[in-house]
Structures are given as structure tokens and as C-alpha cells.
Design a protein around this motif. Structure first.
Motif, short mmCIF file in Angstrom:
data_model
loop_
_atom_site.label_atom_id
_atom_site.label_comp_id
_atom_site.label_asym_id
_atom_site.label_seq_id
_atom_site.Cartn_x
_atom_site.Cartn_y
_atom_site.Cartn_z
N SER A 37 0.71 -1.04 -0.19
CA SER A 37 0.02 -0.08 -0.01
C SER A 37 0.82 1.28 -0.29
CB SER A 37 -0.73 0.04 1.18
OG SER A 37 -1.82 -0.73 1.28
N ALA A 38 0.42 2.35 -0.20
CA ALA A 38 0.95 3.66 0.32
C ALA A 38 1.30 3.74 1.62
CB ALA A 38 0.36 4.73 -0.23
N LYS A 48 -2.27 9.93 6.00
CA LYS A 48 -2.04 8.79 5.04
C LYS A 48 -1.40 9.63 3.68
CE LYS A 48 -5.07 5.41 5.93
NZ LYS A 48 -6.44 4.33 5.52
N THR A 50 -1.77 8.83 0.70
CA THR A 50 -3.05 8.77 -0.26
C THR A 50 -3.76 10.16 0.01
OG1 THR A 50 -2.91 6.64 -0.07
CG2 THR A 50 -4.88 7.53 -1.27
N GLU A 115 1.13 4.31 -3.97
CA GLU A 115 1.52 2.77 -3.96
C GLU A 115 2.55 2.59 -5.09
OE1 GLU A 115 -1.56 3.75 -2.81
OE2 GLU A 115 -1.92 1.92 -1.66
N PHE A 169 -3.74 -1.38 -5.41
CA PHE A 169 -4.68 -0.30 -5.39
C PHE A 169 -5.12 0.57 -6.60
CE2 PHE A 169 -5.73 4.57 -4.10
CZ PHE A 169 -6.99 4.20 -3.72
N ARG A 183 -11.26 3.23 -1.94
CA ARG A 183 -10.21 3.26 -0.80
C ARG A 183 -10.15 1.82 -0.17
NH1 ARG A 183 -8.91 8.27 1.01
NH2 ARG A 183 -6.76 7.01 1.80
N GLY A 184 -8.87 1.48 0.19
CA GLY A 184 -8.40 0.31 0.88
C GLY A 184 -8.07 -1.07 -0.22
N GLY A 185 -8.21 -0.31 -1.46
CA GLY A 185 -8.42 -1.44 -2.57
C GLY A 185 -7.23 -2.32 -2.90
N SER A 186 -5.79 -1.92 -2.14
CA SER A 186 -4.71 -2.98 -2.15
C SER A 186 -4.99 -4.23 -1.68
CB SER A 186 -3.56 -2.28 -1.38
OG SER A 186 -3.34 -1.00 -1.87
N ASP A 187 -5.90 -4.45 -0.92
CA ASP A 187 -6.29 -5.81 -0.44
C ASP A 187 -6.80 -6.40 -1.56
OD1 ASP A 187 -5.90 -5.08 2.14
OD2 ASP A 187 -8.20 -4.77 2.53
#
Ligand code: ASP
Length: 439
Positions: A37-38, A48, A50, A115, A169, A183-187
Motif C-alpha cells: 500500500s502507500a 496517509k 494517499t 502505492e 490499489f 479506498r483500501g483497494g490494495s487488498d
């Protein structure tokens, strides 16, 4: 064995955190594909990267000067580079970013640089290949993620690649424009990569040791969940939100790849395993309790409703016409309730009520607002007597009035509606009876 390891923003917020991550990766040969992630928050009041990028781009978009803001972002990366003693210079990257900001490359492009740059640092630190997800993760012209095409492109791109860093992300549309997930899309990226390489495990490293049975803001020191199925997690979706992006389970779920949620700050903890199926019994009858306030119930009454073919469809059509999704729909012989998010419903309320009147000509319609929904979930519930009995006895002892009950057909969840004020009391009572008292 091949593992995909995704690290969240707090795991990569500083050089010190990067070092912990490096140690985790080096401790296991199989951790071959890394999705960063970032940089996130280093302390509570921190921002953050981001969010810094979004703010910076908002200035650029209005042709305002953003030198100070972009310099601050550059400083954050430089601190990490210096702390890790890397021989890496990001100044040409920043020149390009500034240039693209001035050319109004879009807020998705801006946010994705968090990221992207962290990925460059990570690849340099680990000595892994850097792969820009814009090369393989595809979104269509409408901005919708194209899972099939992505999988094809990614398999091709990763052919023969032993170890790589692939920033989370974002991806790109066919014309090359960068597009991010929500948001949180690196998952989600981690899950997509795990599918493409057919990983044995997708490890998702964050700042908690997995899921907890209940919300720690309501229950003091709740017990953790060792193992949970994808189905249970979906039922508990109100709970997972802060830990894992809701959409992250879909790419791996179909492939039977388990997700292991782990804590970067406590790598010795086993964390939570999210699996397709398991014969392992949960420690308690229930796997988890989660809930949310702020629902409204639209209760419709009409004599002989049960004999009127298409009644339910007509009612739901009204909600669909106003673009409102419903959460639950409990019914009686001559009654039907539709539960919706109050905040989505409130502005369209009168239009929907007259729509229902026109569509099904009911005898009576009333609305109950300020309701909370609580999902009590457990794969073991199905085969055990008395679970519902225990839940309702506990609620009655706690003087909680139950306004709605719904059991899913999978028999792994019982949904209870209570008024907003009873929400916390109800969760405490249920947690108590199953986990503390364990009768
Ligand atoms: N950096 C992005 C965010 O803050 C994506 C992520 O961390 O998963 O939402």
C-alpha cells in the motif's frame, strides 16, 4: 509453495515499519509476490500519503500552487529511503508526477502514486523486480474492473517471474489512463495477484492480529477468530470492513486460496484464516457478531397478500426504481417489511411510499426508523440445538426488545433488529452468553 503478501499502509508508514516487513518477507522463502500500500499513518494524528496526494491534486486541478504539498510528500518517501540507507533517487519520478499533475492527469492517477512510489522503494529494498500494475490490471471504459482480461494479462506478465513487487490499489483502462479501486483497494490487488499466480496462501499483513469476535469498541478485549469461512465473513461484512476490503475475497474465493490476516507488529501471532470450508469446529458456537445502526423498516400490510402473485416483485420494483438496495425482507402471511439504510431512503421516502401505494394498493404502510441490525454468525449453528433460544433468552434478560428476526437459508446466521439505543446492550448480551459464559 508460493505466497502473495500484501502489506497495508500502517505496515509501510516509516523506514522502521519497512524493516519489520523486510524481516517478515525474508523469514519465509515462499513470500515471493509483494503487494504494498502507500505509506499510512505513523501515529494517530498523522496523514496517509494517499490523502496527501488527493489534497495536493485538488490544488493542481484548480491551477493553484502545490509546491509545498508535493514537497511534503517527497519528504515522507525520502525519510523512508534514508532510514533504509538505500541508493535510490526519486527526484525524476517526482518531476514526472508534478508535470502530470499540471497536465491534470486525474485524481486516480494522483492517488495511485502513493502505492507506485512505495512499490519502487520496496522493490529496491528487497532486490525484487518491480511490476507496474498499469501494465496488467484492466478497467473498462466505464471504469469497471475487468477481472477476466486482467487475469489473462497478469498471467502473461508474470510468466517466468520468480519474485516481484506489484503496487496495490490501481490499474489502468485500455487507453492507459490510471484507475484506482475504492479506498483500501490494495487488498483487492493482493487477491488478484494470488489468483493469477495460483498462490497457496494470500497473506494480508495489517496492524491487527486478524478478526475479533465482536467490535472492541463495544466489547472490551474480545477474543480473536482463528478461522472463518468466506461465507461467514460475508454474513459479517459489517465487521470486516476496517480490516479487509469487502471485494478482496472474490478473486481468491473461487480458486480456493485461503487468506491469512496477519499483524506486522506481532508476526508471531497466527492471525485469522479465511477459508472456503473447514471441518474445524469454531471454539464457540458462534464465529462472530457484527452489526450496524441506522436502518429503517417499511412495513406493508394487505389482506390476502399471500395469494397475490407478484406482490413482492412489485414492491421491490419501487425500491429498484429509486436505486435503493434492500438489506432484509422479513414477511408474514399478510405483511411484508423491507429494511433499508435509512440514510439512503430518507430523501426519497415520500416518493417511494406513493410508489408502493400505486404498485400494490396496500391496506396500510408504516415506517419504523432508527433500527439497528445485528448478525450473529456461525457455521456450527446449523448442527446445534438451541442457539436461537440462547440468543433470545440473553436478549430478554438484558431487557432488549427484538423488533425483527431473520434467519438466512444457509442457517449460518441469525439477524436481529433492535432499536438503535439497544444495539450495544444486545451485542454485549449475545457475546456474554456464547463467549464469556460459554453455556
Ligand atoms: N492507499 C489506499 C488507501 O489509503 C489504498 C490502500 O491502502 O489499500 O485507501
Amino acid at each position: 509453495m508460493k505466497k502473495v503478501v500484501k502489506f497495508g499502509g500502517s505496515s509501510l508508514a516509516s523506514a522502521e515499519q519497512f524493516q519489520k516487513v523486510g524481516a517478515i518477507i525474508h523469514a519465509d522463502e515462499d513470500r515471493k509476490f509483494v503487494v504494498p500500500s502507500a505509506p499510512g499513518k505513523r501515529f494517530d494524528e498523522d496523514t496517509k500519503v494517499t490523502d496527501m496526494l488527493y489534497a495536493c491534486y485538488a490544488l493542481a486541478e484548480k491551477d493553484h500552487d502545490f509546491t509545498k504539498e508535493i514537497n511534503r510528500i517527497e519528504e515522507r518517501y525520502q525519510q523512508i529511503i534514508d532510514g533504509l540507507e538505500l541508493d535510490l533517487d526519486l527526484s525524476s519520478e517526482f518531476d514526472r508526477i508534478i508535470d502530470n499533475f499540471k497536465k491534470k492527469a486525474g485524481s486516480d492517477y494522483a492517488a495511485s502514486r502513493g502505492e507506485y512510489l512505495n512499490g519502487i522503494i520496496m522493490a529496491n529494498y528487497l532486490g525484487y523486480e518491480f511490476i507496474d500494475p498499469a501494465e496488467a490490471l484492466r478497467f473498462n471504459e466505464a471504469g469497471i474492473f475487468d477481472a477476466e482480461l486482467t487475469n489473462k494479462l497478469l498471467i502473461k506478465r508474470l510468466e517466468g517471474v520468480e519474485r516481484a513487487v506489484i503496487p496495490g490499489f490501481y490499474g489502468a483502462m485500455g487507453d492507459g489512463r490510471v484507475k484506482t479501486f475504492s479506498r483500501g483497494g490494495s487488498d483487492i490487488t493482493g487477491s488478484i495477484v494470488a489468483k493469477a499466480i495460483q498462490a497457496d496462501v494470500y497473506e494480508n499483513w495489517t496492524d491487527v492480529s486478524g478478526f475479533l469476535i465482536a467490535d472492541p469498541r463495544i466489547i472490551k478485549d474480545p477474543k480473536g477468530i482463528d478461522i472463518i469461512t468466506y461465507g461467514e465473513l460475508r454474513e459479517l461484512s459489517y465487521m470486516g470492513a476496517g480490516v479487509l476490503h469487502e471485494d478482496a475475497i472474490f478473486p481468491v474465493r473461487k480458486e480456493g486460496i485461503p487468506i491469512n490476516i496477519r499483524n506486522t507488529n506481532k508476526p508471531e501471532d497466527e492471525g485469522t484464516w479465511i477459508v472456503g470450508n473447514t471441518c474445524q469446529k469454531a471454539k464457540y458456537t458462534i464465529t462472530g457478531i457484527a452489526g450496524k445502526k441506522g436502518f429503517a423498516s417499511i412495513n406493508i400490510e394487505k389482506d390476502m397478500m399471500n395469494a397475490e402473485v407478484g406482490f413482492g416483485r412489485k414492491v421491490l420494483q419501487v425500491f429498484e426504481d429509486y436505486n435503493i438496495s434492500f438489506e432484509h425482507m422479513p414477511s408474514g402471511i399478510d405483511t411484508l417489511s423491507v429494511m433499508v439504510h435509512q440514510s439512503e431512503f430518507v430523501d426519497k421516502e415520500q416518493k417511494i411510499l406513493s410508489g408502493i401505494n400505486r404498485a400494490v394498493n396496500p391496506d396500510h404502510v408504516d415506517i419504523q426508523s432508527d433500527l439497528a441490525l445485528i448478525a450473529v454468525v456461525g457455521r456450527c449453528m446449523k448442527s446445534q440445538r438451541g442457539t436461537a433460544g440462547r440468543i433470545f433468552a440473553a436478549l430478554s434478560h438484558a431487557s432488549v426488545n427484538v423488533r425483527m428476526i431473520d434467519q438466512g437459508s444457509s442457517e449460518q446466521n441469525i439477524i436481529i433488529g433492535v432499536v438503535n439505543e439497544d444495539f450495544e446492550t444486545a451485542i454485549k448480551a449475545i457475546y456474554d452468553i456464547f463467549v464469556e459464559t460459554r453455556i
